[in-house]
Structures are given as structure tokens and as C-alpha cells.
Design an enzyme around this catalytic site. Structure first.
Site, PDB file in Angstrom:
ATOM      1  N   MET A  73       0.837  -1.198   0.000  1.00 58.79           N
ATOM      2  CA  MET A  73       0.000   0.000   0.000  1.00 58.79           C
ATOM      3  C   MET A  73       0.875   1.254   0.000  1.00 58.79           C
ATOM      4  SD  MET A  73      -3.080  -0.666  -0.506  1.00 58.79           S
ATOM      5  CE  MET A  73      -3.748   0.952  -0.215  1.00 58.79           C
ATOM      6  N   VAL A  76       2.016   1.801  -3.576  1.00 58.08           N
ATOM      7  CA  VAL A  76       0.896   2.323  -4.365  1.00 58.08           C
ATOM      8  C   VAL A  76       0.663   3.793  -4.019  1.00 58.08           C
ATOM      9  CG1 VAL A  76      -1.588   2.134  -4.789  1.00 58.08           C
ATOM     10  CG2 VAL A  76      -0.186   0.057  -4.662  1.00 58.08           C
ATOM     11  N   HIS A  77       0.755   4.119  -2.744  1.00 59.82           N
ATOM     12  CA  HIS A  77       0.590   5.490  -2.276  1.00 59.82           C
ATOM     13  C   HIS A  77       1.649   6.402  -2.910  1.00 59.82           C
ATOM     14  CE1 HIS A  77      -0.417   8.718   0.480  1.00 59.82           C
ATOM     15  NE2 HIS A  77       0.816   8.740   0.954  1.00 59.82           N
ATOM     16  N   ALA A  78       2.880   5.930  -2.981  1.00 59.25           N
ATOM     17  CA  ALA A  78       3.957   6.711  -3.582  1.00 59.25           C
ATOM     18  C   ALA A  78       3.691   6.963  -5.065  1.00 59.25           C
ATOM     19  CB  ALA A  78       5.295   5.995  -3.400  1.00 59.25           C
ATOM     20  N   HIS A  81       1.007   9.545  -5.394  1.00 61.69           N
ATOM     21  CA  HIS A  81       1.539  10.886  -5.131  1.00 61.69           C
ATOM     22  C   HIS A  81       2.279  11.434  -6.340  1.00 61.69           C
ATOM     23  CE1 HIS A  81       0.988  12.731  -1.219  1.00 61.69           C
ATOM     24  NE2 HIS A  81       0.973  11.537  -0.671  1.00 61.69           N
TER      25      HIS A  81
END
Length: 112
Positions: A73, A76-78, A81
Site C-alpha cells: 500500500m 501504491v501510495h507513492a 503521489h
């Protein structure tokens, strides 16, 4: 996720976040007719995006060479962003151009 990969992910997030902040600050300058300052901040925003993108490219090249990146996660978050930072910067760049046109038109109206 290894500690090394975690640091890489946070580096992408940090650079992407800096890029978004700089682009948003550039937009604020443009509202006040400070276009040189806005353009300088856009350049800095682009530099931060390039740093994040270089990190991402390195991961892609490693994966292409047979060293897969574990997906988490945080990873995926990176990616989210970075994608958002690129998209926002491009939109803000266009908004600054519009603000410049508005600013110039307002000056013409005041002259007449």
C-alpha cells in the site's frame, strides 16, 4: 517491505509532495501578477518531480532486469503521489498562463 524499499518509497512521496506544494505556491504568486516568481517555483517543482521520477525509473529498470519490486500500500501510495504531482503541476502551469493573460487584459482595460 524491506527498510531499503521503504526509504525509496518515502523518497518518492517526499519529492512528489514537495513538487505539489511548490506548484501550488507558484499558482498563488500568479494570482498577484508575480509571474517570474511563479515560473521559478514551477522550475523547482519540476526538479522535485524529476527526482521522484528518477527513483521510479530505477525501480522499473531493476524489475525489467529480473529484480521485482514487492507491491505494498505504501508503494501504491507513492505512485499515486507522483502521478498526482505531475498532473497538478501541468494543470497549474496552464492556469498560470491563463492568469498571465487575465493580468495583461486587466492592464489594458485600466489603460482605456
Amino acid at each position: 517491505m524491506t527498510e531499503e524499499l521503504e526509504m525509496i518509497v518515502f523518497s518518492i512521496v517526499g519529492n512528489a509532495g514537495e513538487a505539489k506544494s511548490l506548484a501550488q505556491e507558484a499558482l498563488t504568486f500568479s494570482f498577484n501578477g508575480k509571474f517570474d516568481e511563479a515560473n521559478e517555483l514551477l522550475k523547482k517543482s519540476n526538479e522535485a518531480i524529476l527526482k521522484a521520477h528518477a527513483i521510479q525509473t530505477d525501480l522499473i529498470q531493476k524489475e525489467a532486469g529480473g529484480e521485482p519490486t514487492p507491491i505494498s500500500m505504501l508503494f501504491v501510495h507513492a505512485q499515486d503521489h507522483l502521478m498526482t504531482a505531475i498532473s497538478e503541476k501541468e494543470l497549474i502551469k496552464k492556469m498560470i498562463l491563463q492568469n498571465k493573460r487575465i493580468f495583461e487584459l486587466e492592464k489594458l482595460i485600466k489603460i482605456k
